[in-house]
Design a protein around this motif. Sequence first.
Motif, PDB file in Angstrom:
ATOM      1  N   THR A 160     -41.692 -10.029  20.869  1.00 54.92           N
ATOM      2  CA  THR A 160     -41.097 -10.705  19.626  1.00 54.92           C
ATOM      3  C   THR A 160     -39.526 -10.690  19.907  1.00 54.92           C
ATOM      4  N   THR A 191     -39.272 -14.046  18.294  1.00 54.25           N
ATOM      5  CA  THR A 191     -38.467 -14.276  17.004  1.00 54.25           C
ATOM      6  C   THR A 191     -37.206 -13.963  16.900  1.00 54.25           C
ATOM      7  N   THR A 215     -40.695 -20.263  17.315  1.00 55.17           N
ATOM      8  CA  THR A 215     -40.760 -19.000  16.494  1.00 55.17           C
ATOM      9  C   THR A 215     -39.614 -18.274  16.242  1.00 55.17           C
ATOM     10  N   ALA A 267     -36.295 -16.837  15.129  1.00 59.46           N
ATOM     11  CA  ALA A 267     -35.379 -16.711  13.644  1.00 59.46           C
ATOM     12  C   ALA A 267     -34.203 -16.383  13.639  1.00 59.46           C
TER      13      ALA A 267
END
Length: 296
Positions: A113, A133, A154, A156
């Motif tokens: 991630t 992310t 995805t 962020a």
Amino acid sequence: LQDVQIKECRGSFKPFNDTLTFAANELPPASFTKFVSQRIDTVLTEVILPVSLTSIGQSAFIHCSMLQKIHISSLVSAIGDAAFYGTRVVPEIDPLNEYFTMAEGMLMDKSKTRVLYCPVSRRGGVVVPEGVTEIKPMAFSGCDSIDALVLPSTLAVAGYNAFEKCTGLVALELNTQPDVFGNYPSQFGGVTVSKIHLTVPYGMRTLYNSKAFWKGFSTITERTDGILVQPSDLKFTYEISGKSLVINASAPWSALAGQSWLKLSKTSGMGGNDTVRVEVEQNTGRTARSETVYFS
């Protein structure tokens, strides 16, 4: 440093005149960076770290451009930002390490991630996989041979100077909101963005064009397929139990929510513009609830 335990690391932290003490089995920040009259020592080619090592500090090997080999043991659970900034090394990760891995040619956390680092020797196009992310500060900094970059929906958080000095970049595809990069993006330091062709998600060209930073790109092209859902996040209070989503889709779409306390007024459409009402049942518990609605 084989078969040893680091009891303590103590010394002068140049170019500052401070004497610092670090905990056992920690590699201190900038520990292999040597500043000499504004020049940086780059002759280091290999580092053998003790298997007892548990963390690698921020900027530990900054600009060690000749570094070719380093092994990260199973006990390393923390790696600081920009630890390998400006290097070409592809770290060897112990397969028993539960915290980090090399995937798609990038150093990532085990869950894939977060992207921590991409070697500056990377060439051609790079696709950061869906599920990522966060891209850590300076993760791609100095990767001047990357000419095309695709970032996932995805994503962020993109850290400070994440793509600094990626001077070979001519194509960038974003699959997320521009707000991921903040109001005054610092991720592209040293990059001439006027030569980069930008591709943005379906329905978002107007939004990107409204942001001063993105206007500076060579051209902005919108994907011809996809679905735009606005707003992307809904918050409910005790008094408000229903809100609406505006859908703009290039083709028939469907929506899926997994929690019984959340209801959608419709779960499919034929494309074009549409509105979906989201209703939630009163939360009688003491903890906040959250749910992701998937559109496809």
